[in-house]
Design a protein around this motif. Structure first.
Motif, short mmCIF file in Angstrom:
data_model
loop_
_atom_site.label_atom_id
_atom_site.label_comp_id
_atom_site.label_asym_id
_atom_site.label_seq_id
_atom_site.Cartn_x
_atom_site.Cartn_y
_atom_site.Cartn_z
N GLN A 73 100.60 -17.89 9.19
CA GLN A 73 100.55 -19.00 8.23
C GLN A 73 99.10 -19.20 7.82
O GLN A 73 98.29 -19.70 8.59
CB GLN A 73 101.11 -20.27 8.87
CG GLN A 73 102.56 -20.12 9.26
CD GLN A 73 103.09 -21.36 9.93
OE1 GLN A 73 102.60 -22.46 9.73
NE2 GLN A 73 104.13 -21.18 10.73
N LEU A 74 98.79 -18.79 6.62
CA LEU A 74 97.43 -18.86 6.12
C LEU A 74 97.33 -19.92 5.04
O LEU A 74 98.27 -20.15 4.28
CB LEU A 74 97.01 -17.50 5.55
CG LEU A 74 97.06 -16.34 6.54
CD1 LEU A 74 96.79 -15.02 5.83
CD2 LEU A 74 96.05 -16.57 7.64
N PRO A 75 96.17 -20.58 4.92
CA PRO A 75 96.00 -21.57 3.86
C PRO A 75 96.08 -20.91 2.48
O PRO A 75 95.63 -19.78 2.30
CB PRO A 75 94.62 -22.17 4.11
CG PRO A 75 93.99 -21.35 5.17
CD PRO A 75 95.01 -20.44 5.76
N THR A 76 96.63 -21.64 1.54
CA THR A 76 96.76 -21.10 0.19
C THR A 76 95.80 -21.77 -0.79
O THR A 76 95.49 -21.18 -1.82
CB THR A 76 98.20 -21.28 -0.33
OG1 THR A 76 98.54 -22.66 -0.26
CG2 THR A 76 99.17 -20.47 0.51
N ARG A 77 95.33 -22.96 -0.48
CA ARG A 77 94.41 -23.66 -1.38
C ARG A 77 93.03 -23.04 -1.32
O ARG A 77 92.53 -22.71 -0.25
CB ARG A 77 94.30 -25.14 -1.02
CG ARG A 77 95.52 -25.93 -1.42
CD ARG A 77 95.32 -27.39 -1.19
NE ARG A 77 94.21 -27.90 -2.01
CZ ARG A 77 93.85 -29.16 -2.05
NH1 ARG A 77 94.50 -30.05 -1.34
NH2 ARG A 77 92.85 -29.55 -2.80
N ARG A 78 92.41 -22.91 -2.48
CA ARG A 78 91.08 -22.33 -2.54
C ARG A 78 90.11 -23.21 -3.33
O ARG A 78 88.97 -22.83 -3.54
CB ARG A 78 91.14 -20.95 -3.17
CG ARG A 78 92.03 -19.98 -2.41
CD ARG A 78 91.44 -18.60 -2.45
NE ARG A 78 92.31 -17.64 -1.81
CZ ARG A 78 92.16 -17.25 -0.55
NH1 ARG A 78 91.21 -17.75 0.18
NH2 ARG A 78 92.96 -16.37 -0.04
N ASP A 79 90.57 -24.38 -3.77
CA ASP A 79 89.72 -25.25 -4.57
C ASP A 79 88.86 -26.14 -3.69
O ASP A 79 89.18 -26.41 -2.54
CB ASP A 79 90.57 -26.10 -5.52
CG ASP A 79 91.57 -26.97 -4.76
OD1 ASP A 79 92.15 -26.49 -3.78
OD2 ASP A 79 91.76 -28.13 -5.15
N LEU A 80 87.73 -26.55 -4.23
CA LEU A 80 86.84 -27.48 -3.57
C LEU A 80 86.98 -28.82 -4.28
O LEU A 80 86.69 -28.91 -5.47
CB LEU A 80 85.39 -27.01 -3.64
CG LEU A 80 85.10 -25.65 -3.00
CD1 LEU A 80 83.65 -25.27 -3.26
CD2 LEU A 80 85.38 -25.69 -1.52
N ASP A 81 87.41 -29.85 -3.55
CA ASP A 81 87.54 -31.16 -4.18
C ASP A 81 86.60 -32.16 -3.51
O ASP A 81 85.92 -31.84 -2.53
CB ASP A 81 89.00 -31.65 -4.16
CG ASP A 81 89.55 -31.82 -2.76
OD1 ASP A 81 88.84 -31.55 -1.78
OD2 ASP A 81 90.72 -32.23 -2.64
N VAL A 82 86.58 -33.36 -4.04
CA VAL A 82 85.67 -34.39 -3.54
C VAL A 82 85.98 -34.74 -2.09
O VAL A 82 85.06 -34.94 -1.29
CB VAL A 82 85.77 -35.65 -4.45
CG1 VAL A 82 84.99 -36.81 -3.85
CG2 VAL A 82 85.28 -35.33 -5.84
N ARG A 83 87.25 -34.78 -1.72
CA ARG A 83 87.61 -35.13 -0.34
C ARG A 83 87.11 -34.08 0.64
O ARG A 83 86.59 -34.41 1.71
CB ARG A 83 89.12 -35.27 -0.21
CG ARG A 83 89.65 -36.52 -0.92
CD ARG A 83 91.12 -36.73 -0.70
NE ARG A 83 91.33 -36.99 0.72
CZ ARG A 83 92.42 -36.64 1.37
NH1 ARG A 83 93.40 -36.02 0.77
NH2 ARG A 83 92.56 -36.91 2.65
N LEU A 84 87.23 -32.81 0.28
CA LEU A 84 86.76 -31.75 1.17
C LEU A 84 85.24 -31.79 1.30
O LEU A 84 84.70 -31.76 2.42
CB LEU A 84 87.20 -30.38 0.64
CG LEU A 84 86.67 -29.18 1.42
CD1 LEU A 84 87.24 -29.16 2.83
CD2 LEU A 84 87.00 -27.89 0.70
N LEU A 85 84.54 -31.86 0.19
CA LEU A 85 83.08 -31.88 0.23
C LEU A 85 82.54 -33.15 0.88
O LEU A 85 81.59 -33.10 1.66
CB LEU A 85 82.52 -31.72 -1.18
CG LEU A 85 82.84 -30.37 -1.85
CD1 LEU A 85 82.36 -30.36 -3.28
CD2 LEU A 85 82.25 -29.22 -1.07
N GLY A 86 83.17 -34.29 0.58
CA GLY A 86 82.75 -35.55 1.22
C GLY A 86 82.99 -35.53 2.71
O GLY A 86 82.15 -35.97 3.50
N GLY A 87 84.15 -35.01 3.12
CA GLY A 87 84.45 -34.91 4.55
C GLY A 87 83.47 -33.99 5.26
O GLY A 87 83.01 -34.30 6.37
#
Length: 134
Positions: A73-87
């Protein structure tokens, strides 16, 4: 069986943190203090982790499926969003200020101190805020 494997993996990880001294926040802060009395120990721990991970993935990807699952089970999302960068930014700030990240903090629970307790409260508050924002 999966739960037992998870507990054993967590125990091995915690023991590795304790043996390497990474449960000591002063060691982590010493590594981040490049302009002062820099402690390069963390480089060797990180290097060991990279070599182990690289070797482990080479072995795992040869298998058709994980031992305790039917497929990888591998992650499929590849986008960088504000929540990821802020976290990520908050994680780095908290790590730099306290010397703890979640793994060593949990491994340090037997020697609970006020700084560790404050870190754990802040970490759990961050998890709660992140879940609330979904």
């Amino acid at each position: 069986m999966k739960v037992l494997a998870g507990y054993l993996a967590g125990l091995l990880f915690g023991l590795g943190l304790a043996i390497s001294g990474m449960t000591d926040p002063a060691r982590v802060i010493g590594f981040l203090d490049v302009a002062g009395s820099w402690d390069p120990t963390l480089i060797f721990v990180l290097g060991g982790a990279v070599v182990t991970t690289f070797s482990g993935y080479r072995l795992v990807w040869r298998r058709p499926a994980p031992l305790l699952e039917t497929r990888f089970q591998l992650p499929t999302r590849r986008d960088l969003d504000v929540r990821l960068l802020g976290g990520a930014a908050f994680f780095g700030i908290g790590w730099g200020l306290s010397g703890y990240c979640p793994g060593p903090a949990v491994a340090s629970l037997p020697g609970l101190s006020w700084p560790l307790l404050m870190f754990l409260v802040a970490m759990m508050s961050g998890w709660w805020l992140a879940r609330r924002g979904e």
